[in-house]
Design an enzyme around this catalytic site. Sequence first.
Site, PDB file in Angstrom:
ATOM      1  N   HIS A   1       0.847  -1.194   0.000  1.00  0.00           N
ATOM      2  CA  HIS A   1       0.000   0.000   0.000  1.00  0.00           C
ATOM      3  C   HIS A   1       0.880   1.240   0.000  1.00  0.00           C
ATOM      4  O   HIS A   1       1.868   1.314   0.726  1.00  0.00           O
ATOM      5  CB  HIS A   1      -0.894  -0.003   1.254  1.00  0.00           C
TER       6      HIS A   1
ATOM      7  N   ASP B   1     -14.122   3.874   8.841  1.00  0.00           N
ATOM      8  CA  ASP B   1     -13.150   4.731   8.163  1.00  0.00           C
ATOM      9  C   ASP B   1     -13.848   5.628   7.146  1.00  0.00           C
ATOM     10  O   ASP B   1     -13.526   6.813   7.039  1.00  0.00           O
ATOM     11  CB  ASP B   1     -12.067   3.887   7.480  1.00  0.00           C
TER      12      ASP B   1
ATOM     13  N   ARG C   1     -13.200  14.034   8.418  1.00  0.00           N
ATOM     14  CA  ARG C   1     -11.846  14.628   8.441  1.00  0.00           C
ATOM     15  C   ARG C   1     -11.624  15.529   7.235  1.00  0.00           C
ATOM     16  O   ARG C   1     -11.004  16.585   7.320  1.00  0.00           O
ATOM     17  CB  ARG C   1     -10.788  13.517   8.467  1.00  0.00           C
TER      18      ARG C   1
ATOM     19  N   SER D   1      -6.621   4.826   9.827  1.00  0.00           N
ATOM     20  CA  SER D   1      -7.460   4.773   8.619  1.00  0.00           C
ATOM     21  C   SER D   1      -6.887   3.754   7.627  1.00  0.00           C
ATOM     22  O   SER D   1      -7.595   2.863   7.149  1.00  0.00           O
ATOM     23  CB  SER D   1      -7.494   6.180   7.994  1.00  0.00           C
TER      24      SER D   1
ATOM     25  N   LYS E   1      -8.175  -0.682   7.048  1.00  0.00           N
ATOM     26  CA  LYS E   1      -8.592  -1.261   5.763  1.00  0.00           C
ATOM     27  C   LYS E   1      -7.648  -2.386   5.356  1.00  0.00           C
ATOM     28  O   LYS E   1      -8.063  -3.440   4.903  1.00  0.00           O
ATOM     29  CB  LYS E   1      -8.603  -0.174   4.678  1.00  0.00           C
TER      30      LYS E   1
HETATM   31  N1  URA Z   1      -5.183   7.263   2.948  1.00  0.00           N
HETATM   32  C1  URA Z   1      -6.143   6.716   3.746  1.00  0.00           C
HETATM   33  O1  URA Z   1      -6.702   5.667   3.450  1.00  0.00           O
HETATM   34  N2  URA Z   1      -6.445   7.384   4.885  1.00  0.00           N
HETATM   35  C2  URA Z   1      -5.872   8.522   5.264  1.00  0.00           C
HETATM   36  O2  URA Z   1      -6.198   9.042   6.312  1.00  0.00           O
HETATM   37  C3  URA Z   1      -4.900   9.081   4.416  1.00  0.00           C
HETATM   38  C4  URA Z   1      -4.565   8.416   3.253  1.00  0.00           C
END
Ligand code: URA
Length: 446
Positions: free
Chosen positions: A82, A161, A168, A183, A187
Amino acid sequence: MRAYDIIKKKRDGGAVSKEELSFLIDGLLKGEIPDYQASAFLMAVFLNGMTDEETVSLTEVMLRSGATLDLSDIQGTKVDKHSTGGVGDKVSIILAPLMATMGIKVPMLAGRGLGHTGGTLDKLESIPGFRTDIPLDEFRENLKNIGISIMGQTGEIAPADGKLYGLRDVTATVESIPLIASSIMSKKLAEGANALLLDVKTGSGAFMKSREDAVRLATTMVRIGNSMGVNTVAVVTDMDQPLGKTVGNSLEIKECVSALRGRAANDLMEVTLTLAAWMLNLADSVTEDTEVGKMNEFVLKKYKHEAMDFIEKGDAFKKFVELIDAQHGDPDVAFRPNLLPVAKGIKDVSAAEDGYIRRLDAEAVGAASMLLGAGRMKAGDEIDHAAGIILNKKTGDYVKAGETVAILHYNNDCSLKDAEEVFRSGLEIGAREVAKRPLIMDVIIK
Ligand code: URA
């Protein structure tokens, strides 16, 4: 328990418990706690931070807010990668088929671009027919049969999230290390992978502008991953200028096809091969049931060499063709990239003077590309897959006055002037050469 008391505790610099976080997040998702209280809590976290323990708890609560994938019936070592996001960052699209052809299973839940940053899903969707919204069963089948599957996040995975990120985004609380870490990790840990490689970007085009902050974010995420039983490594890489030679969806797919055929820009290949080496190392640690170890130069080179071999033999390219086919895209695109969407108009951006490119600011290039139509201002906006920018020159290159630095690709010229202006605002040419920033800055193992 009252949301008010939890907000007050965080506002005053205290640490909140997992039970308190559960109460807040569950209440928010059930509609029992209003957005304004959740937003106040987020701002308190933004201002006062969180301890490692709180960040792990928040991640767990967010992870448990939705479904997790169980891939245990699928044979093989599953490793995902990621990136925290950047400009021209197309590494996943090269790396995932490369790893799959080397025997690693790659279950990838990827994201979309927002603001000046690009997203893997948008890039793949520029391939005619390519579907990233495949059902979960198909995701599993592809992983089983061809070793790779890429899809978008579903509403079932970490719904907390989705809700928190939405808040946010509009309350100026995105750039917080505990909030970004929880966050991303909520995931990624839902995917059912055995190991995870994080590419934490730093520089003007990244969330983390400074190397120190990038290392802090990387360390936080590595701790969370390892504490939850997923071997996790983070590599901190440069995002001060765009990666590779293209920015924009179909242009980047074309560049990926070239890279998979062994013709990549040096920076793109260096980051891809370094990440490949770390994914191979992570896979070994899973197979051997050991902690991930540091790699010495010799081992790093060996892995990079092996990965390059799979590109040169054409196997990674073949796997990419299989991926396109399996996800309903037109595999001919890989052989004839001209089948990808092409913009109607192009405009050269030329150098105003002789000299060295001293700055090619990733954020400015990303913003210019977004203005051309390649990105979205807010989630849900339509994008133009053909729009984007080809970079003929990069930081450190010498240019003559009048020489083309970049080519803007557009279908709609209404923001063309603004895009050129924004691009030029990030371009600095000067008589003195500039010291090169390292591409690979840090590796965080534990
Ligand atoms: N990518 C995400 O999935 N969450 C964040 O808070 C910032 C970048």
